[in-house]
Structure formats: C-alpha cells, structure tokens
Enzyme design. Structure first.
Site, PDB file in Angstrom:
ATOM      1  N   LYS A  22       0.713  -0.918   0.160  1.00  0.00           N
ATOM      2  CA  LYS A  22      -0.089  -0.189   0.446  1.00  0.00           C
ATOM      3  C   LYS A  22       0.625   1.702   0.296  1.00  0.00           C
ATOM      4  O   LYS A  22       1.226   2.377  -0.633  1.00  0.00           O
ATOM      5  CB  LYS A  22      -0.959   0.125   1.411  1.00  0.00           C
ATOM      6  CG  LYS A  22      -2.406   1.435   1.875  1.00  0.00           C
ATOM      7  CD  LYS A  22      -2.440   0.664   3.044  1.00  0.00           C
ATOM      8  CE  LYS A  22      -1.775   1.618   3.728  1.00  0.00           C
ATOM      9  NZ  LYS A  22      -1.400   3.332   4.097  1.00  0.00           N
ATOM     10  N   ASN A  23       1.583   1.194   0.931  1.00  0.00           N
ATOM     11  CA  ASN A  23       2.949   2.564   0.892  1.00  0.00           C
ATOM     12  C   ASN A  23       3.825   3.031  -0.065  1.00  0.00           C
ATOM     13  O   ASN A  23       4.140   4.155  -0.273  1.00  0.00           O
ATOM     14  CB  ASN A  23       3.520   2.170   2.439  1.00  0.00           C
ATOM     15  CG  ASN A  23       2.022   2.738   3.241  1.00  0.00           C
ATOM     16  OD1 ASN A  23       1.138   3.697   3.202  1.00  0.00           O
ATOM     17  ND2 ASN A  23       2.126   2.538   4.922  1.00  0.00           N
ATOM     18  N   CYS A 117      -5.585   7.829   9.107  1.00  0.00           N
ATOM     19  CA  CYS A 117      -5.727   7.295   9.833  1.00  0.00           C
ATOM     20  C   CYS A 117      -5.071   8.349  10.925  1.00  0.00           C
ATOM     21  O   CYS A 117      -4.512   8.986  10.859  1.00  0.00           O
ATOM     22  CB  CYS A 117      -4.499   5.479  10.646  1.00  0.00           C
ATOM     23  SG  CYS A 117      -5.075   4.880   9.658  1.00  0.00           S
ATOM     24  N   ARG A 122       0.271  14.925  12.826  1.00  0.00           N
ATOM     25  CA  ARG A 122       0.862  14.404  11.887  1.00  0.00           C
ATOM     26  C   ARG A 122       1.659  15.177  11.083  1.00  0.00           C
ATOM     27  O   ARG A 122       0.785  15.836   9.791  1.00  0.00           O
ATOM     28  CB  ARG A 122       0.359  13.405  11.366  1.00  0.00           C
ATOM     29  CG  ARG A 122      -0.210  12.193  11.863  1.00  0.00           C
ATOM     30  CD  ARG A 122      -1.363  11.084  11.131  1.00  0.00           C
ATOM     31  NE  ARG A 122      -0.101  10.129  10.137  1.00  0.00           N
ATOM     32  CZ  ARG A 122      -0.518   9.220   9.522  1.00  0.00           C
ATOM     33  NH1 ARG A 122      -1.675   8.865   9.472  1.00  0.00           N
ATOM     34  NH2 ARG A 122       0.033   8.042   8.299  1.00  0.00           N
ATOM     35  N   ASP A 307       3.386  -0.321  12.536  1.00  0.00           N
ATOM     36  CA  ASP A 307       2.972  -0.319  11.700  1.00  0.00           C
ATOM     37  C   ASP A 307       2.133  -1.950  11.951  1.00  0.00           C
ATOM     38  O   ASP A 307       1.795  -2.487  11.584  1.00  0.00           O
ATOM     39  CB  ASP A 307       2.893  -0.215   9.992  1.00  0.00           C
ATOM     40  CG  ASP A 307       2.873   1.129   9.719  1.00  0.00           C
ATOM     41  OD1 ASP A 307       2.025   2.341  10.244  1.00  0.00           O
ATOM     42  OD2 ASP A 307       2.401   1.410   8.100  1.00  0.00           O
ATOM     43  N   ARG A 399      -9.115   0.040   3.597  1.00  0.00           N
ATOM     44  CA  ARG A 399      -8.150   1.379   2.733  1.00  0.00           C
ATOM     45  C   ARG A 399      -6.627   0.662   3.032  1.00  0.00           C
ATOM     46  O   ARG A 399      -6.050   0.739   1.801  1.00  0.00           O
ATOM     47  CB  ARG A 399      -8.033   2.602   4.373  1.00  0.00           C
ATOM     48  CG  ARG A 399      -9.216   3.253   4.246  1.00  0.00           C
ATOM     49  CD  ARG A 399      -8.277   4.904   4.992  1.00  0.00           C
ATOM     50  NE  ARG A 399      -6.784   4.647   4.788  1.00  0.00           N
ATOM     51  CZ  ARG A 399      -6.283   4.581   5.843  1.00  0.00           C
ATOM     52  NH1 ARG A 399      -6.941   4.858   7.195  1.00  0.00           N
ATOM     53  NH2 ARG A 399      -5.208   5.034   5.660  1.00  0.00           N
TER      54      ARG A 399
HETATM   55  C1  UD1 Z   1       4.089   6.622   6.866  1.00  0.00           C
HETATM   56  C2  UD1 Z   1       3.083   5.432   6.056  1.00  0.00           C
HETATM   57  C3  UD1 Z   1       3.048   4.930   7.857  1.00  0.00           C
HETATM   58  C4  UD1 Z   1       3.447   4.786   8.942  1.00  0.00           C
HETATM   59  C5  UD1 Z   1       4.792   5.856   9.055  1.00  0.00           C
HETATM   60  C6  UD1 Z   1       5.781   5.603   9.772  1.00  0.00           C
HETATM   61  C7  UD1 Z   1       2.048   5.994   4.176  1.00  0.00           C
HETATM   62  C8  UD1 Z   1       1.237   6.433   3.411  1.00  0.00           C
HETATM   63  N1  UD1 Z   1       2.407   6.042   5.321  1.00  0.00           N
HETATM   64  O1  UD1 Z   1       3.744   7.719   7.138  1.00  0.00           O
HETATM   65  O2  UD1 Z   1       1.616   3.926   7.188  1.00  0.00           O
HETATM   66  O3  UD1 Z   1       3.169   4.132  10.078  1.00  0.00           O
HETATM   67  O4  UD1 Z   1       5.296   6.227   7.769  1.00  0.00           O
HETATM   68  O5  UD1 Z   1       6.753   4.113   9.334  1.00  0.00           O
HETATM   69  O6  UD1 Z   1       3.493   5.433   3.719  1.00  0.00           O
HETATM   70  N2  UD1 Z   1       7.047  13.599  11.055  1.00  0.00           N
HETATM   71  C9  UD1 Z   1       7.505  15.104  11.222  1.00  0.00           C
HETATM   72  N3  UD1 Z   1       6.961  15.773   9.904  1.00  0.00           N
HETATM   73  C10 UD1 Z   1       7.489  15.915   9.336  1.00  0.00           C
HETATM   74  C11 UD1 Z   1       7.204  14.113   9.155  1.00  0.00           C
HETATM   75  C12 UD1 Z   1       6.854  13.702   9.829  1.00  0.00           C
HETATM   76  O7  UD1 Z   1       7.708  15.559  13.118  1.00  0.00           O
HETATM   77  O8  UD1 Z   1       7.190  16.278   8.591  1.00  0.00           O
HETATM   78  C13 UD1 Z   1       6.967  12.842  12.568  1.00  0.00           C
HETATM   79  C14 UD1 Z   1       6.140  12.169  12.865  1.00  0.00           C
HETATM   80  O9  UD1 Z   1       5.319  13.656  13.351  1.00  0.00           O
HETATM   81  C15 UD1 Z   1       6.492  10.724  13.777  1.00  0.00           C
HETATM   82  C16 UD1 Z   1       7.336  10.581  12.805  1.00  0.00           C
HETATM   83  O10 UD1 Z   1       8.050  11.596  11.921  1.00  0.00           O
HETATM   84  O11 UD1 Z   1       6.440  10.803  14.474  1.00  0.00           O
HETATM   85  C17 UD1 Z   1       6.950   9.566  11.208  1.00  0.00           C
HETATM   86  O12 UD1 Z   1       6.575  10.325  10.464  1.00  0.00           O
HETATM   87  P1  UD1 Z   1       6.192   9.351   8.412  1.00  0.00           P
HETATM   88  O13 UD1 Z   1       7.041   8.503   8.370  1.00  0.00           O
HETATM   89  O14 UD1 Z   1       6.445  11.046   7.941  1.00  0.00           O
HETATM   90  O15 UD1 Z   1       5.056   8.729   8.927  1.00  0.00           O
HETATM   91  P2  UD1 Z   1       4.413   8.897   7.339  1.00  0.00           P
HETATM   92  O16 UD1 Z   1       4.665   9.161   5.938  1.00  0.00           O
HETATM   93  O17 UD1 Z   1       3.136   9.704   7.662  1.00  0.00           O
END
Ligand code: UD1
Length: 420
Positions: A22-23, A117, A122, A307, A399
C-alpha cells in the site's frame, strides 16, 4: 454498515499470498505525474486507498485504466489541473505526495491538508522545509497547502526527523530539479527504495535509497514507456506472521521479501515462535505454545515497524508474563488496547507506552477498528478468541488490506463480512 463476524478460536494454518505494498503504491501512483507519457504498474494492491489515489489523479486529468485486478496503465500526458479536490485529499494521507510530484512537473500544486488514520499529530513541516529549500514558496491556509516555484534547484536537505513521507516527497520534488539534491537523515523503509527504483526505471538518477543519505541528480525528463512492479507489502506479510504466532498456527507467507521482515523474525524467535526463511520470498511461521513476554520499541526501518505494533500487541496480550511496548513514532497508537481489554486482555496504556499482563485466552466481544492496523489486530484477536467477535468500522481495514477476510478464511478462520 458492514461488520466482520468471526467465530473462534481457530489455529490459522495454510498458505497466504502477499499483495503489493500500500505505502509504495500510494507514492508511486502520484510519482507517475513526473512522466509526460504512459507507464504500466503491476502488483498494485486493489484497496480503497489506491482507488482513492487513482480517483484524485483522474481529477487532475490523468488517464488510468485497470488492465487486470492488480495492474494499471497510467497516462499522464494531459494534466489539466494542479488542484487536488479538498474533499478527496482530506480522506487520504498520502495525498501529500501530489504536492512534490505536481510541483516538480507543473511548478505549482494545491492539496487539502492530508487525512488518513488518526494516530495523533501528523505534522508535515519536514516536507515543507524540503520544498522551500529547493526554492518553492509554500503556504498553508484554510485547510489547504499550496506550493509554487519558477524553477527548483538542487540543494542539501537535512531532515530533522526520519520521515518516510518527507523523504519520498523531497525525492519527488527534486527528480527534475536543476543540479543535485542530497537528503540527509533519510528514511530507509522498503517503500522509499521502491519509489526510487520506480523513478530510476523511468529515467531518474537517484542513488543511495535505503541508506540515510540519498543523492538525486536532477534529469531533464522521465521517459515512461516502461512497466514497474510494486514491492510486496512488508506490513501485510508481518500481519500474517503475527497471526500465525497468536493463533499457535502454521502459516506459509508467499511472495514477500523476507529480508524486509528481519526485525519481526528476530522478535518472534525471541518469544519462542519458529520462523523459516524458505527462499528469500517465502516465510514459514509457526508456534506450538503460548509466546513468551517481550519488550518492543517501534522505530524507523530497520527497527520494529509501528504499523505492526497493534498486531504484536495481540501476541503479547496472550503471552506468558508481562510485556511492554514503547511506541516511538505516533502519539495515539494504543487506542486498540481498550478494544482488546473488552476481549479479556489486561493492558494498561499510558501515553506512548503500554504494559501487557499476559492472559491465557481472549473472549469474543463487539469491537471497533480505531485505525487501519488496529483493525488487523482485532481480526487476529477475533480468530483466537472464544466465541463470536464482531469487528466494526471496516472502512479503516479496507483502506490497506485486500480481501482480508478471504485470506483469513483460507487459513481456516470462520469469518464472514455481514451487512447490517
Ligand atoms: C508513513 C506510513 C505510515 C507509517 C509511517 C511510519 C504511508 C502512506 N504511511 O507515514 O503507515 O506508520 O510512515 O513508518 O507511507 N514527522 C514530523 N514532521 C514531518 C513528517 C513526519 O515531525 O514533516 C514525524 C511524525 O509525526 C512521526 C514521524 O515523523 O512521528 C514519522 O512520520 P512519517 O515517517 O513521515 O510518517 P508518514 O510518512 O506520514
């Protein structure tokens, strides 16, 4: 409204085929916007997040045809809009990838603040920091993010936090930029590597994906006219590994990349389960007794994936002794523990930690998926619990898991989807 009705307990045994990730798919589909041409994607998971992603792309003028159940042909020659509809993007987390891709291809983009989710805050500050470093101006107002740039220029970007989304988004924005971009402290998840492999197949020049420094040498254009197969879903495979252990079953997980699951394998061996890596693409996981207690800390890849934390929570709920999970990525990832407690578990969650006093068995109850992976955990719990469990809020599960009840049924679970 639909629900899953599960009559347990069942020992889950048999083979399961893993679908595409998915991701990875929800990043690669927006990444096709960088191509002024046609490409074919295979091993695409047929799940509602992918369908939503395709619908948003169609609103931008992209032509998408399903060639088969898992294969799409994407024609990005005629982009007619750079504004992704707010009502669609707000339901879909990965819509932030449209920003990087549209900015790169068209020099501007407007996307509703991404939904998905509810796992706590986020933020996307690191995505924005990356776009601005490349020369874009970004504004966030009225629930929308807008970005524009006359031209993007390669630069060095240090991510303050390891973020999958920011790593991929900055990669998308810099593929067609002038000069070289370096992403330092990059995420190393298999889907980051998969997006880089896709882009390279289409003519990009990205090096180092899978390490914490990624170098992107900007190219003039991506050529398309190629076929790419999405990487197998590491999280779906891990879900079935944990289902095998929780149910004291014996599952052969086919079409996965066993290397991506090494940290899960290590934990399962630690708690007394058995894992056999058959050929790099197939894992057999079995358990004949109650798992031992464990301590888990989620971490970016190659650490234990957040996850898979709720699914591991089910295993620890019935483990021998007291276990602890520390969640280091998301603030609100323990909502499922209240549902497991309704089923007889003894879990105390507080902030980003939870203590699991292992119980002998779970009992059936009506439960609600609070998010995608929580839903998968509750299905595992339903298959091992005594009696009739009803799992509600299936829209979260749909999803990210394709035909999940069929896969569990093939392993022996007595599970039906029922409309109320
Ligand atoms: C992706 C995955 C999600 C998974 C997550 C962590 C997708 C669509 N989703 O989410 O299923 O749980 O990786 O493996 O691929 N953060 C910041 N600032 C930012 C971005 C992130 O502080 O600009 C923090 C977030 O709050 C979190 C951490 O970094 O604590 C990791 O987030 P991130 O790896 O970006 O998650 P997603 O890409 O949203």
């Amino acid at each position: 409204m639909e629900k899953l009705v599960i009559n347990g307990p069942t020992r889950l045994c048999g083979d399961v085929d893993i679908t595409g990730a998915k991701n990875a798919a929800v990043a690669i589909i927006p990444a096709t916007l960088l191509i002024d041409g046609i490409c074919t994607l295979e091993n695409v998971p047929n799940i509602s997040d992918v369908k939503m992603c395709c619908s948003i792309m169609q609103k931008l003028g992209v032509k998408i045809d399903w060639l088969s159940n898992h294969s799409i042909r994407v024609d990005t020659r005629n982009i007619s809009s750079t504004i992704a509809p707010y009502d669609m993007t707000s339901k879909f987390r990965a819509s932030y990838y449209l920003l990087g891709a549209l900015l790169s291809r068209c020099g501007k983009a407007e996307v509703g603040l991404p939904g998905g989710c509810n796992l706590g805050a986020r933020p996307i500050d690191q995505h924005i920091k990356g776009f601005e470093a490349l020369g874009a101006s970004v504004t966030v107002a009225q629930g929308k993010i807008s970005a524009k740039a006359n031209c993007l220029i390669g630069t060095s970007i240090y991510l303050d936090t390891v973020s999958v989304g920011a790593t991929i988004n900055v990669m998308l924005a810099s593929v067609l930029a002038d000069g070289t971009t370096t992403i330092d402290n990059a995420a190393k998840e298999p889907h980051v590597v998969d997006v880089a492999n896709f882009l390279n197949t289409m003519g990009a020049d990205i090096r180092g994906a899978g390490t914490d420094i990624i170098k992107i040498n900007g190219v003039k254009a991506l050529h398309g006219n190629a076929t790419y197969s999405v990487v197998p879903d590491q999280i779906e495979a891990g879900t079935f590994m944990l289902a095998a252990v929780a149910s004291k079953g014996d599952i052969t997980i086919k079409n996965c990349i066993t290397k991506h699951l090494e940290c899960v394998t290590a934990k399962l061996l630690e708690i007394g389960a058995h894992v056999e890596d058959i050929d790099g693409d197939t894992l057999r996981v079995w358990a004949s007794k109650r798992p031992n207690k464990a301590t888990i800390k989620t971490a970016p890849y190659p650490g234990f994936p957040t996850d898979l934390q709720p699914q591991m929570g089910v295993v620890l709920a019935i483990a021998n002794g007291t276990s602890i999970i520390n969640e280091s990525i998301w603030d609100s990832r323990f909502q499922y523990t209240a549902e497991l407690n309704k089923m007889g578990a003894n879990i105390t969650a507080s902030g980003k930690s939870a203590v699991f006093q292992g119980v002998n068995e779970l009992s059936a109850a009506p439960v609600y998926s609070t998010d995608l992976r929580a839903g998968a955990a509750l299905i595992i719990a339903g298959t091992i619990a005594k009696g009739k469990t009803e799992v509600y809020n299936l829209e979260h599960i749909d999803r990210g898991y394709e035909h999940i009840e069929d896969k569990f049924r093939n392993l022996g679970a007595k599970i039906e989807r029922v409309s109320e």
